[in-house]
Scaffold this active site. Structure first.
Site, mmCIF file in Angstrom:
data_model
loop_
_atom_site.group_PDB
_atom_site.id
_atom_site.type_symbol
_atom_site.label_atom_id
_atom_site.label_comp_id
_atom_site.label_asym_id
_atom_site.label_seq_id
_atom_site.Cartn_x
_atom_site.Cartn_y
_atom_site.Cartn_z
ATOM 1 N N GLY A 51 0.813 -1.197 0.000
ATOM 2 C CA GLY A 51 0.000 0.000 0.000
ATOM 3 C C GLY A 51 0.852 1.255 0.000
ATOM 4 N N HIS A 52 1.926 1.236 -0.789
ATOM 5 C CA HIS A 52 2.804 2.393 -0.909
ATOM 6 C C HIS A 52 3.592 2.305 -2.214
ATOM 7 C CE1 HIS A 52 5.447 -0.622 1.057
ATOM 8 N NE2 HIS A 52 6.370 -0.081 0.290
ATOM 9 N N GLY A 53 4.314 3.352 -2.505
ATOM 10 C CA GLY A 53 5.203 3.395 -3.660
ATOM 11 C C GLY A 53 6.529 4.001 -3.241
ATOM 12 N N ARG A 98 2.479 -0.506 -4.975
ATOM 13 C CA ARG A 98 2.369 -1.946 -4.764
ATOM 14 C C ARG A 98 1.481 -2.264 -3.582
ATOM 15 N NH1 ARG A 98 7.827 -1.629 -3.851
ATOM 16 N NH2 ARG A 98 7.517 -0.127 -5.494
ATOM 17 N N PHE A 123 5.924 7.030 -1.021
ATOM 18 C CA PHE A 123 4.597 7.595 -1.223
ATOM 19 C C PHE A 123 3.695 6.772 -0.316
ATOM 20 C CE2 PHE A 123 6.485 8.457 -5.425
ATOM 21 C CZ PHE A 123 6.243 9.822 -5.527
#
Length: 137
Positions: A51-53, A98, A123
């Site tokens: 749940g981030h980039g 992702r 992110f």
């Protein structure tokens, strides 16, 4: 970078009657030097991770044991991968959102990263990620 830069790669596998061995050499088997390794385990059924980039980080993700799904998103398209073989890895380039889910019981996800941990590289919310994708296009 784009989703097309992310891919499953075959890792070396040495088969022996005593068991198999797989190894990974940074800069040789993967397109970056390894600066950090971490792993996820004991993930409860139904839980999601990721749940981030990342802005600049490259990663190689491997299902050391069990299986899980990885959803990748470059802001234009999305693609799902199932990792379930310890001799395959998913190369994830920078600027890819992702999410990981569908962890099987006892699964272990090992991640090799191109850099040490740096919160400024993350992110953490999808809207911010998408804004950056739009402004850098």
């Amino acid at each position: 970078m784009a989703l097309s830069d992310c891919r499953i790669i075959d890792l070396p596998k040495i088969t022996d009657v005593r068991g198999n061995l797989t190894f990974i050499e940074g800069g040789r088997h993967i397109p970056f030097d390894i600066r950090r390794v971490y792993y996820l385990y004991d993930v409860p059924g139904g839980a999601s991770r990721g749940g981030h980039g990342h802005k600049a980080l490259w990663q190689l993700m491997v299902a050391i044991s069990g299986s899980f799904d990885v959803l990748l998103d470059d802001g234009t398209e999305k693609k799902a991968f199932t990792l379930n073989r310890p001799f395959e890895g998913l190369v994830i380039c920078p600027m890819i959102w992702r999410e990981l889910d569908n962890f099987s019981s006892g699964s272990v996800c090992m991640v090799m990263a191109s850099e040490v941990y740096d919160e400024a590289d993350y992110f953490r919310d999808y809207a911010g990620f998408m804004e950056n994708v739009r402004t850098s296009a």
